[in-house]
Design a protein around this motif. Sequence first.
Motif, PDB file in Angstrom:
ATOM      1  N   LEU A  78       0.840  -1.185   0.000  1.00 30.01           N
ATOM      2  CA  LEU A  78       0.000   0.000   0.000  1.00 30.01           C
ATOM      3  C   LEU A  78       0.881   1.242   0.000  1.00 30.01           C
ATOM      4  CD1 LEU A  78      -2.844   1.271   0.296  1.00 30.01           C
ATOM      5  CD2 LEU A  78      -2.536   1.098   2.764  1.00 30.01           C
ATOM      6  N   PHE A  79       0.690   2.096  -1.008  1.00 28.95           N
ATOM      7  CA  PHE A  79       1.447   3.344  -1.079  1.00 28.95           C
ATOM      8  C   PHE A  79       0.649   4.504  -0.497  1.00 28.95           C
ATOM      9  CE2 PHE A  79       3.641   0.872  -4.316  1.00 28.95           C
ATOM     10  CZ  PHE A  79       4.960   1.123  -3.968  1.00 28.95           C
ATOM     11  N   GLN A  80      -0.655   4.498  -0.726  1.00 28.80           N
ATOM     12  CA  GLN A  80      -1.475   5.609  -0.247  1.00 28.80           C
ATOM     13  C   GLN A  80      -2.894   5.135  -0.029  1.00 28.80           C
ATOM     14  OE1 GLN A  80      -1.308   9.090  -2.709  1.00 28.80           O
ATOM     15  NE2 GLN A  80      -2.931  10.125  -1.597  1.00 28.80           N
ATOM     16  N   LEU A  81      -3.523   5.695   0.988  1.00 30.33           N
ATOM     17  CA  LEU A  81      -4.925   5.447   1.277  1.00 30.33           C
ATOM     18  C   LEU A  81      -5.616   6.801   1.347  1.00 30.33           C
ATOM     19  CD1 LEU A  81      -7.010   3.187   2.934  1.00 30.33           C
ATOM     20  CD2 LEU A  81      -6.610   5.001   4.563  1.00 30.33           C
ATOM     21  N   LEU A  89     -16.075   6.478   0.706  1.00 27.01           N
ATOM     22  CA  LEU A  89     -15.462   6.215  -0.592  1.00 27.01           C
ATOM     23  C   LEU A  89     -13.968   6.083  -0.333  1.00 27.01           C
ATOM     24  CD1 LEU A  89     -17.387   8.884  -2.701  1.00 27.01           C
ATOM     25  CD2 LEU A  89     -17.893   6.459  -2.470  1.00 27.01           C
ATOM     26  N   VAL A  90     -13.409   4.931  -0.662  1.00 24.51           N
ATOM     27  CA  VAL A  90     -12.021   4.620  -0.337  1.00 24.51           C
ATOM     28  C   VAL A  90     -11.225   4.432  -1.619  1.00 24.51           C
ATOM     29  CG1 VAL A  90     -10.498   3.010   0.904  1.00 24.51           C
ATOM     30  CG2 VAL A  90     -12.796   3.484   1.780  1.00 24.51           C
ATOM     31  N   GLU A  91     -10.003   4.937  -1.611  1.00 28.47           N
ATOM     32  CA  GLU A  91      -9.108   4.787  -2.757  1.00 28.47           C
ATOM     33  C   GLU A  91      -7.757   4.297  -2.238  1.00 28.47           C
ATOM     34  OE1 GLU A  91      -9.147   7.826  -6.002  1.00 28.47           O
ATOM     35  OE2 GLU A  91      -7.055   8.089  -5.384  1.00 28.47           O
ATOM     36  N   LEU A  92      -7.295   3.157  -2.771  1.00 30.81           N
ATOM     37  CA  LEU A  92      -6.015   2.574  -2.381  1.00 30.81           C
ATOM     38  C   LEU A  92      -5.068   2.600  -3.563  1.00 30.81           C
ATOM     39  CD1 LEU A  92      -7.357  -0.681  -0.664  1.00 30.81           C
ATOM     40  CD2 LEU A  92      -6.792   1.471   0.444  1.00 30.81           C
ATOM     41  N   SER A  93      -3.842   3.061  -3.351  1.00 29.77           N
ATOM     42  CA  SER A  93      -2.791   2.978  -4.374  1.00 29.77           C
ATOM     43  C   SER A  93      -1.911   1.797  -4.002  1.00 29.77           C
ATOM     44  CB  SER A  93      -1.958   4.250  -4.412  1.00 29.77           C
ATOM     45  OG  SER A  93      -2.756   5.330  -4.819  1.00 29.77           O
ATOM     46  N   LEU A  94      -1.900   0.763  -4.852  1.00 25.86           N
ATOM     47  CA  LEU A  94      -1.204  -0.492  -4.575  1.00 25.86           C
ATOM     48  C   LEU A  94      -0.237  -0.829  -5.693  1.00 25.86           C
ATOM     49  CD1 LEU A  94      -4.494  -2.441  -3.811  1.00 25.86           C
ATOM     50  CD2 LEU A  94      -2.872  -1.687  -2.086  1.00 25.86           C
ATOM     51  N   GLY A  95       0.835  -1.528  -5.360  1.00 26.79           N
ATOM     52  CA  GLY A  95       1.764  -2.007  -6.373  1.00 26.79           C
ATOM     53  C   GLY A  95       3.030  -2.535  -5.739  1.00 26.79           C
ATOM     54  N   LYS A  96       3.884  -3.138  -6.557  1.00 24.72           N
ATOM     55  CA  LYS A  96       5.188  -3.619  -6.077  1.00 24.72           C
ATOM     56  C   LYS A  96       6.150  -2.436  -5.914  1.00 24.72           C
ATOM     57  CE  LYS A  96       5.192  -8.385  -7.811  1.00 24.72           C
ATOM     58  NZ  LYS A  96       3.805  -8.554  -7.639  1.00 24.72           N
ATOM     59  N   THR A  97       6.059  -1.481  -6.833  1.00 25.24           N
ATOM     60  CA  THR A  97       6.890  -0.277  -6.768  1.00 25.24           C
ATOM     61  C   THR A  97       6.008   0.932  -7.018  1.00 25.24           C
ATOM     62  OG1 THR A  97       7.410  -0.258  -9.130  1.00 25.24           O
ATOM     63  CG2 THR A  97       8.894  -1.523  -7.710  1.00 25.24           C
ATOM     64  N   GLU A  98       6.514   2.094  -6.705  1.00 27.69           N
ATOM     65  CA  GLU A  98       5.786   3.352  -6.925  1.00 27.69           C
ATOM     66  C   GLU A  98       5.426   3.504  -8.406  1.00 27.69           C
ATOM     67  OE1 GLU A  98       4.144   6.682  -5.185  1.00 27.69           O
ATOM     68  OE2 GLU A  98       5.772   5.805  -4.031  1.00 27.69           O
ATOM     69  N   ALA A  99       6.321   3.035  -9.282  1.00 25.37           N
ATOM     70  CA  ALA A  99       6.144   3.198 -10.726  1.00 25.37           C
ATOM     71  C   ALA A  99       5.000   2.347 -11.289  1.00 25.37           C
ATOM     72  CB  ALA A  99       7.439   2.867 -11.458  1.00 25.37           C
ATOM     73  N   ASP A 100       4.775   1.160 -10.714  1.00 23.69           N
ATOM     74  CA  ASP A 100       3.755   0.269 -11.290  1.00 23.69           C
ATOM     75  C   ASP A 100       2.464   0.216 -10.462  1.00 23.69           C
ATOM     76  OD1 ASP A 100       4.254  -1.353  -9.095  1.00 23.69           O
ATOM     77  OD2 ASP A 100       4.633  -3.155 -10.249  1.00 23.69           O
ATOM     78  N   LYS A 101       2.292   1.215  -9.586  1.00 20.25           N
ATOM     79  CA  LYS A 101       1.115   1.162  -8.719  1.00 20.25           C
ATOM     80  C   LYS A 101      -0.189   1.354  -9.495  1.00 20.25           C
ATOM     81  CE  LYS A 101       1.189   5.950  -7.228  1.00 20.25           C
ATOM     82  NZ  LYS A 101       1.556   6.872  -6.195  1.00 20.25           N
ATOM     83  N   GLN A 102      -1.230   0.748  -8.960  1.00 22.55           N
ATOM     84  CA  GLN A 102      -2.574   0.867  -9.532  1.00 22.55           C
ATOM     85  C   GLN A 102      -3.516   1.345  -8.439  1.00 22.55           C
ATOM     86  OE1 GLN A 102      -3.375  -3.040 -11.082  1.00 22.55           O
ATOM     87  NE2 GLN A 102      -2.228  -2.663 -12.950  1.00 22.55           N
ATOM     88  N   VAL A 103      -4.626   1.921  -8.850  1.00 21.38           N
ATOM     89  CA  VAL A 103      -5.579   2.472  -7.894  1.00 21.38           C
ATOM     90  C   VAL A 103      -6.817   1.594  -7.846  1.00 21.38           C
ATOM     91  CG1 VAL A 103      -7.008   4.475  -7.337  1.00 21.38           C
ATOM     92  CG2 VAL A 103      -4.717   4.810  -8.273  1.00 21.38           C
ATOM     93  N   ALA A 104      -7.239   1.261  -6.622  1.00 21.57           N
ATOM     94  CA  ALA A 104      -8.484   0.515  -6.407  1.00 21.57           C
ATOM     95  C   ALA A 104      -9.436   1.436  -5.652  1.00 21.57           C
ATOM     96  CB  ALA A 104      -8.205  -0.750  -5.601  1.00 21.57           C
ATOM     97  N   ARG A 105     -10.663   1.570  -6.172  1.00 21.89           N
ATOM     98  CA  ARG A 105     -11.667   2.424  -5.530  1.00 21.89           C
ATOM     99  C   ARG A 105     -12.872   1.569  -5.153  1.00 21.89           C
ATOM    100  NH1 ARG A 105      -9.869   5.319  -9.963  1.00 21.89           N
ATOM    101  NH2 ARG A 105      -8.727   7.202  -9.403  1.00 21.89           N
ATOM    102  N   PHE A 106     -13.435   1.848  -3.957  1.00 18.20           N
ATOM    103  CA  PHE A 106     -14.625   1.109  -3.543  1.00 18.20           C
ATOM    104  C   PHE A 106     -15.369   1.902  -2.476  1.00 18.20           C
ATOM    105  CE2 PHE A 106     -10.956  -0.345  -1.189  1.00 18.20           C
ATOM    106  CZ  PHE A 106     -11.371  -0.359   0.131  1.00 18.20           C
ATOM    107  N   GLU A 107     -16.637   1.507  -2.251  1.00 19.75           N
ATOM    108  CA  GLU A 107     -17.472   2.130  -1.230  1.00 19.75           C
ATOM    109  C   GLU A 107     -17.652   1.170  -0.072  1.00 19.75           C
ATOM    110  OE1 GLU A 107     -21.289   3.341  -2.749  1.00 19.75           O
ATOM    111  OE2 GLU A 107     -20.395   4.570  -4.333  1.00 19.75           O
ATOM    112  N   MET A 108     -17.838   1.740   1.115  1.00 20.08           N
ATOM    113  CA  MET A 108     -18.089   0.921   2.302  1.00 20.08           C
ATOM    114  C   MET A 108     -19.213   1.560   3.105  1.00 20.08           C
ATOM    115  SD  MET A 108     -14.184   0.212   3.559  1.00 20.08           S
ATOM    116  CE  MET A 108     -14.616  -0.982   4.789  1.00 20.08           C
ATOM    117  N   ASP A 109     -20.209   0.752   3.474  1.00 23.79           N
ATOM    118  CA  ASP A 109     -21.247   1.277   4.363  1.00 23.79           C
ATOM    119  C   ASP A 109     -20.780   1.098   5.812  1.00 23.79           C
ATOM    120  OD1 ASP A 109     -21.679  -1.379   5.095  1.00 23.79           O
ATOM    121  OD2 ASP A 109     -23.516  -1.576   3.932  1.00 23.79           O
ATOM    122  N   ARG A 110     -21.618   1.499   6.738  1.00 20.21           N
ATOM    123  CA  ARG A 110     -21.251   1.480   8.149  1.00 20.21           C
ATOM    124  C   ARG A 110     -20.886   0.070   8.632  1.00 20.21           C
ATOM    125  NH1 ARG A 110     -25.079   4.743  12.033  1.00 20.21           N
ATOM    126  NH2 ARG A 110     -24.565   6.148  10.367  1.00 20.21           N
TER     127      ARG A 110
END
Length: 186
Positions: free
Chosen positions: A117-120, A142-163
């Motif tokens: 995880l690079f950024q949340l 609304l949550v956004e995660l920046s994931l990857g093996k390195t900063e250069a190849d990171k991808q973004v995952a977005r999703f919603e979460m209820d209570r």
Amino acid sequence: AMDFTCDLNAKYFQGLVTGMVKMVIYKDAEITQQLLKEQVFGESSMAAEDVVALFRTCEKLLQKAAYESWPVSKLETVLQQATISEEHRDAFLTVWRKEEGKVHDFLTKASVFNNKLFQLSWRVDVAAKGKNISDLNEPCALVELSLGKTEADKQVARFEMDRVMLERMAKEVETIQSRINETVSR
């Protein structure tokens, strides 16, 4: 006890330890025992088996110090119990002072075999069904995660979460935290 007895001067001994760090920890293919024998032991009168024994002793100590992430003070304590001259101990510690952080970073990066995880980022959103305030939906994250093996190849995952989903995730994160705390305290 560990024995570092040798006829190298402090400069050559420091060169040996530096070369051993590159060979043993960083797995630098250009640094070999043969190269170190030629460059460091050229003026030495040590027997071949004593040179090999010194390599083994240095290798074992460096591996233990690296993989257990020893601070300089821990290495110094261990070296005080070894058979080693003061100038060789100082040379060893000089190398470790310079390399300790780099070794830790190198081993940490080498141990990452999966995404990290690079950024949340998150925000709370309330969507409206209609024009009246009573028509508001339940708030959601609304949550956004920046994931990857390195900063250069990171991808973004977005999703919603209820209570409910958020509460479930918070409990899982607490479980992860307690497991990490248990592992660290051992």
